[in-house]
Design a protein around this motif. Structure first.
Motif, PDB file in Angstrom:
ATOM      1  N   ALA A  60      -1.356  94.515  47.305  1.00 11.80           N
ATOM      2  CA  ALA A  60      -2.028  95.546  46.531  1.00 11.80           C
ATOM      3  C   ALA A  60      -2.230  96.806  47.362  1.00 11.80           C
ATOM      4  O   ALA A  60      -3.047  96.828  48.264  1.00 11.80           O
ATOM      5  N   MET A 103      -7.930  84.594  59.764  1.00 16.12           N
ATOM      6  CA  MET A 103      -7.755  86.024  60.044  1.00 16.12           C
ATOM      7  C   MET A 103      -8.428  86.401  61.359  1.00 16.12           C
ATOM      8  O   MET A 103      -7.873  87.128  62.171  1.00 16.12           O
ATOM      9  N   GLU A 163     -11.579  80.760  50.791  1.00 15.83           N
ATOM     10  CA  GLU A 163     -11.749  82.097  51.378  1.00 15.83           C
ATOM     11  C   GLU A 163     -12.346  81.997  52.772  1.00 15.83           C
ATOM     12  O   GLU A 163     -11.974  82.759  53.667  1.00 15.83           O
ATOM     13  N   GLN A 199      -3.111  89.596  37.636  1.00 17.47           N
ATOM     14  CA  GLN A 199      -2.877  88.218  38.080  1.00 17.47           C
ATOM     15  C   GLN A 199      -3.547  87.207  37.148  1.00 17.47           C
ATOM     16  O   GLN A 199      -3.457  86.015  37.371  1.00 17.47           O
ATOM     17  N   GLU A 251      -7.672  99.480  42.295  1.00 26.29           N
ATOM     18  CA  GLU A 251      -7.812  98.203  42.991  1.00 26.29           C
ATOM     19  C   GLU A 251      -9.277  97.983  43.354  1.00 26.29           C
ATOM     20  O   GLU A 251      -9.987  98.942  43.603  1.00 26.29           O
ATOM     21  N   PRO A 252      -9.756  96.744  43.363  1.00 26.67           N
ATOM     22  CA  PRO A 252      -9.020  95.494  43.137  1.00 26.67           C
ATOM     23  C   PRO A 252      -8.974  95.052  41.679  1.00 26.67           C
ATOM     24  O   PRO A 252      -8.439  93.993  41.396  1.00 26.67           O
ATOM     25  N   LYS A 289      -1.389  84.895  44.773  1.00 29.58           N
ATOM     26  CA  LYS A 289      -2.087  85.798  45.679  1.00 29.58           C
ATOM     27  C   LYS A 289      -3.398  86.192  45.015  1.00 29.58           C
ATOM     28  O   LYS A 289      -3.446  86.444  43.819  1.00 29.58           O
ATOM     29  N   ARG A 290      -4.454  86.233  45.762  1.00 33.63           N
ATOM     30  CA  ARG A 290      -5.763  86.517  45.177  1.00 33.63           C
ATOM     31  C   ARG A 290      -6.507  87.537  46.017  1.00 33.63           C
ATOM     32  O   ARG A 290      -6.320  87.616  47.214  1.00 33.63           O
ATOM     33  N   VAL A 291      -7.384  88.281  45.344  1.00 38.59           N
ATOM     34  CA  VAL A 291      -8.260  89.206  46.042  1.00 38.59           C
ATOM     35  C   VAL A 291      -9.474  88.417  46.518  1.00 38.59           C
ATOM     36  O   VAL A 291     -10.018  87.608  45.775  1.00 38.59           O
ATOM     37  N   THR A 292      -9.911  88.616  47.761  1.00 35.12           N
ATOM     38  CA  THR A 292     -11.080  87.869  48.254  1.00 35.12           C
ATOM     39  C   THR A 292     -12.362  88.389  47.607  1.00 35.12           C
ATOM     40  O   THR A 292     -12.458  89.548  47.224  1.00 35.12           O
ATOM     41  N   SER A 293     -13.362  87.496  47.512  1.00 35.30           N
ATOM     42  CA  SER A 293     -14.663  87.876  46.984  1.00 35.30           C
ATOM     43  C   SER A 293     -15.272  89.005  47.794  1.00 35.30           C
ATOM     44  O   SER A 293     -15.925  89.890  47.263  1.00 35.30           O
ATOM     45  N   ARG A 294     -15.036  88.945  49.120  1.00 40.34           N
ATOM     46  CA  ARG A 294     -15.605  89.977  49.988  1.00 40.34           C
ATOM     47  C   ARG A 294     -15.081  91.364  49.598  1.00 40.34           C
ATOM     48  O   ARG A 294     -15.841  92.319  49.478  1.00 40.34           O
ATOM     49  N   ALA A 295     -13.768  91.446  49.334  1.00 39.36           N
ATOM     50  CA  ALA A 295     -13.166  92.719  48.947  1.00 39.36           C
ATOM     51  C   ALA A 295     -13.699  93.177  47.583  1.00 39.36           C
ATOM     52  O   ALA A 295     -13.946  94.365  47.359  1.00 39.36           O
ATOM     53  N   VAL A 296     -13.905  92.211  46.666  1.00 37.83           N
ATOM     54  CA  VAL A 296     -14.401  92.561  45.339  1.00 37.83           C
ATOM     55  C   VAL A 296     -15.851  93.036  45.431  1.00 37.83           C
ATOM     56  O   VAL A 296     -16.232  94.039  44.814  1.00 37.83           O
ATOM     57  N   PHE A 341      -9.651  81.105  55.056  1.00 35.20           N
ATOM     58  CA  PHE A 341      -8.775  82.264  55.223  1.00 35.20           C
ATOM     59  C   PHE A 341      -9.372  83.281  56.193  1.00 35.20           C
ATOM     60  O   PHE A 341      -8.701  83.803  57.086  1.00 35.20           O
ATOM     61  N   ASP A 357      -6.856  92.229  54.787  1.00 37.72           N
ATOM     62  CA  ASP A 357      -7.528  90.934  54.651  1.00 37.72           C
ATOM     63  C   ASP A 357      -8.250  90.789  53.311  1.00 37.72           C
ATOM     64  O   ASP A 357      -9.112  89.959  53.149  1.00 37.72           O
ATOM     65  N   THR A 382      -6.651  90.154  50.501  1.00 36.52           N
ATOM     66  CA  THR A 382      -5.910  89.246  49.615  1.00 36.52           C
ATOM     67  C   THR A 382      -5.582  87.971  50.361  1.00 36.52           C
ATOM     68  O   THR A 382      -5.427  87.963  51.571  1.00 36.52           O
ATOM     69  N   PHE A 383      -5.492  86.880  49.628  1.00 37.10           N
ATOM     70  CA  PHE A 383      -5.125  85.604  50.258  1.00 37.10           C
ATOM     71  C   PHE A 383      -4.452  84.718  49.219  1.00 37.10           C
ATOM     72  O   PHE A 383      -4.396  85.061  48.034  1.00 37.10           O
ATOM     73  N   PHE A 384      -3.948  83.602  49.693  1.00 32.99           N
ATOM     74  CA  PHE A 384      -3.218  82.690  48.830  1.00 32.99           C
ATOM     75  C   PHE A 384      -4.112  81.569  48.332  1.00 32.99           C
ATOM     76  O   PHE A 384      -4.840  80.965  49.103  1.00 32.99           O
TER      77      PHE A 384
END
Lengths: 206, 206, 206, 206
Positions: free
Chosen positions: B14, D200, D193, C116, C108-109, B29-36, D196, B20, B22-24
């Motif tokens: 993205a 990282m 997560e 997805q 994003e995100p 592929k997923r966006v991490t909760s932290r990023a959200v 992950f 960091d 996004t992860f699998f």
């Protein structure tokens, strides 16, 4: 579509219900909506809540938004929402629980949770919210407002003493008022649009 | 339990998201909760809403019920509810729709419904109510109250002019405040009960 | 009750909307329900969903319970629920978000969460559940069932590939089908009761 | 923050509750959460529902999505959701109504609506949905699915005869299973997560 089995007076099975309050549907005996509606309105009245009491709250809520609002219009919309099955059922369940708690007939700790009107109980709001959601998310916010501010009869119910339990009833009244308020707002809008479309049609014909 | 596939930097897909974010998971592929969560807090801030603004509303709501309530406790609970995925997602969707409406990028008639903050629209309340229901039916009634009374920043957002669209944002702020208020009330009760059980244990040991 | 200000053609403000799609109410220009309903049905059709597709699901759901059920009755009830403002608004919002995600126009995100079809996203279910709650708690459980089992067009939408985003649309279709199914069940019951009351009246007259 | 009034054994007011089941809060005597939770679990057990019965349903639901899922993980999550006040209260209310209906202690027509498990009743679903909404909109759809499909113990409860009334209980069990299923899914994601982010961090340190 309808059940072909002949109706027989012997099928009336619920003691205390008038003869025409039950009927056959899908091979089950059922209580008619009319009997349920009458029971719900009577239960409200027996607990000291009239249609007019609720209509007054609707009037206060909608007065700023609706020109020439009358109490009669509010009464009509309270009556209108009381025709909804989900609301009738919520009223019957909530008032029954209040009455059972009043008579100390519930098992502990439920008895204490209800007769103390425990702030974090929540099932009273859940049942009232369930009935309110049939009238849209705006009815839900109106319900929340009434539940906090407790105007008129809602506040009176909340303050009653001497062993009277209204844990469910005050929320139910807030729910009915919120429903009727939403119903009225939607109907006023529909009337406005109807008038507008008639006007447009007249203009086109000219 | 975890997906065994090795993480590879090439999987970051993205543009605009840090590496960091996004992860699998389960071969997606997923966006991490932290990023959200970071994106949700940033989106609020970009629209002029701080954690403190919301905590102030929680303080007003809970002050009558909680002895020695501090703003810091309110801030802690606002931060706590912002860690919930459902609330983060609601914030991202609502603010995105406000911004798109501001830029006139939505199709008609949705564009008009949102930029006029149409009273019977309801999707703004639906999204905010969805986020609020995770904190119980009492949070739902608090939300309804805030949505009508519009205290502090909620009222300011509602009154903004000059092309600014806050149709979703004011409801989202009411939702966050109601959630944090409910979280705080439950935690105060838990603390009271903890103190009570400790006291009981001491008494038993004597 | 109605706004007295004269309607003027100059007040039409939304490019792309027909002239009679907007009107004045409480001093705000508003989109008419008729225009919103047409837009919602058209949006469904543009995304490949017809009234008949949804009616088929209603037919499957209600067939075990309703004698002599016809597809025409199901179509009538799908059309009936599409007249509800809350459902129309939910459709417009959900399909707009799907289309924007398809064109990669979201920030994003959020863009990734939607394109997805992230399993824990939830806002798609929230919007669809909001629309469904207007038809009672039983419609909500039917919606949940359809959302998991994904029969017919719902499953087809869920499986579409090649950049097509239906994250919101499949939930919306499940919502409409659940609403129509609930509406049909209530009307069948009303018809049964009506027939029963007529029968009772005849018996009394004899 | 805590009520300073000294606890006194005389304050225990609810006959049938153990001495440490009530405490003082905000000048009201209250039942402790611990007492409520114990009562809720006992009520389920008395009606023939064990934690394991519910965990089995969670296992079936989550098996396709979680690698190495064990029944122990499911049991842990059922126990986890039973610690939530709103769910405990819903269980106590629902089971009380089932038991009262079984003993024919409810007023008509409520008695008939409940003991016939009237299809359009809805309050059973409303109470169960209220408890489920605390776990997000996805838990709501899972609940709807379970409510229709009625797997395992839910189906057994639904089919019981000989005067046994489970109108509320089968919905409550579906609600608990949906809640636990949602809790498990969120925790599995959190664990993924976490793993992950640890990976990282290791990569960055190298």
């Amino acid at each position: 579509m309808l059940n072909k089995k002949e109706f027989s007076k012997k099928m009336t099975y619920a003691p205390g219900l008038p003869q025409d309050a039950t009927f056959f549907s899908a091979n089950k005996k059922r209580v008619t909506s009319r009997a349920v509606e009458e029971a719900a309105v009577r239960a409200l009245k027996d607990r000291g809540v009239s249609i007019e009491d609720i209509a007054q709250i609707v009037f206060d809520l909608q007065k700023p938004f609706v020109r020439n609002l009358s109490l009669a219009m509010c009464i009509e919309n309270v009556t209108g929402v009381l025709a909804k099955r989900e609301l009738q059922h919520a009223i019957l369940v909530g008032i029954e629980l209040d009455k059972l708690a009043e008579k100390k007939l519930l098992d502990e700790p439920l008895q204490s949770l209800i007769d103390q009107d425990e702030g974090l109980f929540g099932v009273d709001e859940t049942i009232a919210l369930g009935a309110v959601s049939a009238f849209g998310s705006i009815a839900s916010t109106t319900f929340g407002y009434l539940d906090k501010v407790k105007p008129r009869i809602i506040g009176e119910l909340d303050q009653m003493k001497n062993g009277r339990v209204n844990t469910f009833l005050d929320d139910l009244v807030a729910s009915i008022a919120a429903d009727a308020s939403s119903r009225l707002a939607h109907r006023v809008r529909d009337a406005e649009e109807g008038a507008f479309h008639r006007k447009m049609n007249e203009n086109n014909r000219e």
